[in-house]
Scaffold this motif. Structure first.
Motif, mmCIF file in Angstrom:
data_model
loop_
_atom_site.group_PDB
_atom_site.id
_atom_site.type_symbol
_atom_site.label_atom_id
_atom_site.label_comp_id
_atom_site.label_asym_id
_atom_site.label_seq_id
_atom_site.Cartn_x
_atom_site.Cartn_y
_atom_site.Cartn_z
ATOM 1 N N SER A 81 0.692 -1.114 -0.054
ATOM 2 C CA SER A 81 -0.102 0.076 -0.259
ATOM 3 C C SER A 81 0.929 1.144 0.103
ATOM 4 O O SER A 81 2.011 1.173 0.533
ATOM 5 C CB SER A 81 -1.090 0.007 1.348
ATOM 6 O OG SER A 81 -1.762 1.176 1.373
ATOM 7 N N ILE A 82 0.407 2.310 -0.568
ATOM 8 C CA ILE A 82 0.973 3.657 -0.533
ATOM 9 C C ILE A 82 0.062 4.540 0.276
ATOM 10 O O ILE A 82 0.483 5.804 0.470
ATOM 11 C CB ILE A 82 1.321 4.047 -1.775
ATOM 12 C CG1 ILE A 82 0.408 4.151 -2.844
ATOM 13 C CG2 ILE A 82 2.370 3.224 -2.507
ATOM 14 C CD1 ILE A 82 0.640 5.016 -4.115
ATOM 15 N N ASP A 83 -0.995 4.177 0.887
ATOM 16 C CA ASP A 83 -1.925 5.101 1.472
ATOM 17 C C ASP A 83 -2.509 4.370 2.668
ATOM 18 O O ASP A 83 -3.332 5.039 3.179
ATOM 19 C CB ASP A 83 -3.196 5.452 0.189
ATOM 20 C CG ASP A 83 -4.111 4.548 0.062
ATOM 21 O OD1 ASP A 83 -3.758 3.332 0.540
ATOM 22 O OD2 ASP A 83 -4.804 4.826 -1.223
ATOM 23 N N MET A 84 -2.392 3.352 2.943
ATOM 24 C CA MET A 84 -2.809 2.541 4.132
ATOM 25 C C MET A 84 -4.065 2.251 4.255
ATOM 26 O O MET A 84 -4.836 1.880 5.367
ATOM 27 C CB MET A 84 -2.493 3.421 5.451
ATOM 28 C CG MET A 84 -0.895 3.834 5.591
ATOM 29 S SD MET A 84 0.015 2.418 5.774
ATOM 30 C CE MET A 84 -0.311 1.537 7.178
ATOM 31 N N ALA A 85 -4.934 2.544 3.121
ATOM 32 C CA ALA A 85 -6.304 2.146 2.943
ATOM 33 C C ALA A 85 -6.580 1.147 2.010
ATOM 34 O O ALA A 85 -7.399 0.137 2.263
ATOM 35 C CB ALA A 85 -7.075 3.358 2.798
ATOM 36 N N ASN A 86 -6.033 1.406 0.953
ATOM 37 C CA ASN A 86 -6.295 0.443 -0.301
ATOM 38 C C ASN A 86 -4.731 -0.587 -0.122
ATOM 39 O O ASN A 86 -3.736 -0.126 -0.510
ATOM 40 C CB ASN A 86 -6.251 1.205 -1.532
ATOM 41 C CG ASN A 86 -7.272 1.969 -1.639
ATOM 42 O OD1 ASN A 86 -8.352 1.693 -1.650
ATOM 43 N ND2 ASN A 86 -6.982 3.306 -1.894
ATOM 44 N N TRP A 87 -5.011 -1.737 -0.200
ATOM 45 C CA TRP A 87 -4.085 -2.728 -0.213
ATOM 46 C C TRP A 87 -4.110 -3.612 -1.486
ATOM 47 O O TRP A 87 -5.025 -4.115 -2.009
ATOM 48 C CB TRP A 87 -4.186 -3.501 1.042
ATOM 49 C CG TRP A 87 -3.785 -3.039 2.310
ATOM 50 C CD1 TRP A 87 -4.923 -1.992 2.944
ATOM 51 C CD2 TRP A 87 -2.644 -2.678 2.829
ATOM 52 N NE1 TRP A 87 -4.122 -1.458 3.993
ATOM 53 C CE2 TRP A 87 -2.870 -1.702 4.068
ATOM 54 C CE3 TRP A 87 -1.242 -3.170 2.610
ATOM 55 C CZ2 TRP A 87 -1.811 -1.408 4.678
ATOM 56 C CZ3 TRP A 87 -0.395 -2.735 3.428
ATOM 57 C CH2 TRP A 87 -0.490 -2.049 4.248
#
Length: 472
Positions: A81-87
């Motif tokens: 992830s680069i946004d901690m919400a979308n994996w």
């Protein structure tokens, strides 16, 4: 690695409350700026081992099989992830087959991966036929995504009753340390090659207060930290601190209290883009499926702030904490279909209160990882998609194994939110061949959660999905 095989499971009231909460989370989706816990719903994951490399969080996990009752674990998986919400599901990066000398039955337990000198080293406990105790193995790869290969063709740490849950840290002076153990904590100093060690195998004494297993060792500033799964059962997450990498260790208290909803635990802690994050696991998806305790665990994440003195606050349980999304997702580039913030996995049945319905899940082959089993009304939620001010005009997706009459609906903010477009999936003559399908869209401007809702008739899957993108 949890010790829940020795535990009795959850109390009835806790089961019911968790079950209802999990079902509500799945059947009542809504746009949110927070990561949804657990962060992976397409399969069961445990023993999170996050690593930050080149601006990306790589999350290595162990993997409970869908039919596990006790521990049934055959491979190690990777999410990023680069946004901690979308994996994004990167698939299995190693398995018991990586170590052909290891027993191939069920012992792919808690891993950790570290980088040194442009190589990536995976440490994991396995077992060996004829030896009643675990060993610790090491594999190496040229990229964080693997594939990992056996580094030395034999155990790094010889058989011992405590040999599970390795954790590694390379200190500022270049010295690397390998810790592990349940119920005692042990360490060695690794050589610079990361696949051998010098000096004695040393037991940490006295035993850390409330320590059970799952150690996570790291340095931040001038403090050394040892987070761990606290004494079973039930397990929480505790931690100790030291001024040196080998102790003495001072117990500082719980990061998460012992909780009857978890008979196992395993922390992983990182700093990323100016924030600090704790990973662990729960049994939420298992208990959304059944009131019976099985070793089917699910990884969650929470953001936190260190206190001024370097101590860690009590974050309470996963139903009270999460992590905000960092930034937004760019839909005008190729997005792997297995990039998921949340997906449907539970359905209400006719004959039983809750039926296990995998719905959207992922598969892996020579092409890579892709989305499959897209049952009617199942969906993928992608959080915080930034369509910009002018908005999107077209949607394209790579599909295969499509059924005639199936389609993918594109909704904003909810699974039944505003419809911005529908992609008919042409199954005629395509078979397993991947091909691109496109459709026009309208009304997609600004930042929204995007729902890809799959529609098909007769209980069939709509199509396999490899990637998608929007065009202006």
């Amino acid at each position: 690695m949890g010790t829940a095989a020795l535990a009795r499971g959850l109390a009835g009231s806790a089961r019911i409350g968790l079950l209802l909460a999990a079902v509500a989370a799945v059947t009542l989706p809504q746009g949110t700026a927070l990561a949804r816990n657990p962060i992976v719903q397409t399969r069961f994951t445990a023993d999170p081992a996050p690593m930050v490399h080149d601006g990306v969080v790589y999350l290595y996990t162990s993997h409970d099989e869908d039919d596990a009752e006790g521990f049934k674990m055959l491979d190690w998986r990777l999410y990023s992830s680069i946004d901690m919400a979308n994996w994004t599901d990167r698939g299995a990066v190693a398995s018991l087959k990586t170590f052909p000398w290891a027993r191939q039955t069920n012992d792919a337990w808690a891993p950790q991966v570290v980088e040194r000198g442009g190589k990536f080293y995976l440490y994991a406990p396995v077992s060996v036929a004829g030896w009643p105790k675990n060993v610790i193995a090491v594999a190496v790869a040229d990229r964080p995504e693997g594939p990992f290969r056996d580094a030395i063709g034999k155990p790094l740490i010889a058989p011992g009753k405590d040999n599970i849950d390795p954790t590694v840290w390379v200190d500022k002076d270049g010295q690397a340390y390998l810790y592990w153990g349940n119920p005692d904590l042990w360490y060695v100093k690794l050589n610079r090659d990361m696949i051998s060690y010098s000096g004695p195998v040393t037991k940490v004494q006295p035993r850390l207060t409330d320590y059970q297993e799952g150690p996570w060792f790291y340095r931040r500033g001038n403090h050394y930290y040892m987070a761990f799964a606290s004494t079973c059962c039930s397990e929480g997450i505790g931690y100790a601190m030291s001024d040196t990498p080998t102790g003495p260790w001072t117990y500082k208290g719980p990061i998460m209290d012992h909780d009857t909803r978890a008979t196992g635990n395993h922390p992983g802690i990182i700093d990323y883009k100016g924030g600090s994050y704790l990973f662990g696991f729960s049994y939420d998806l298992n208990f959304a499926m059944t009131p019976i305790h099985h070793e089917r665990r699910s990884v969650s994440v929470a953001k936190f702030e260190y206190n001024a003195d370097g101590t860690i606050p009590n974050l309470h349980w996963w139903d009270r904490t999460s992590a905000p999304q960092i930034g937004t997702l760019d839909p005008y580039r190729r997005v792997e279909a297995e990039t998921i913030a949340w997906t449907s996995r539970i359905k209400r049945g006719q004959d039983r209160p809750y039926d296990w319905a995998p719905g959207v899940t992922t598969a892996q082959d020579d092409r890579g990882v892709y989305v499959t089993r897209t049952l009617d009304r199942s969906y993928i939620k992608v959080a915080g998609v930034d369509f910009g001010g002018t908005g999107a005009k077209r949607f394209t997706a790579g599909v295969a194994r499509a059924n005639d009459g199936a389609r993918i609906e594109l909704h904003l903010d909810r699974a039944d939110g505003p419809l911005i477009g529908t992609l008919p999936v042409d199954g005629a003559g395509t078979g397993a061949a991947w091909h691109d399908q496109s459709t026009s869209v309208s009304g997609a401007t600004g930042v929204h959660d995007l729902y890809l809702v799959f529609r098909s008739g007769g209980g069939r899957a709509a199509a396999d999905l490899d990637y998608w993108r929007f065009d202006r």
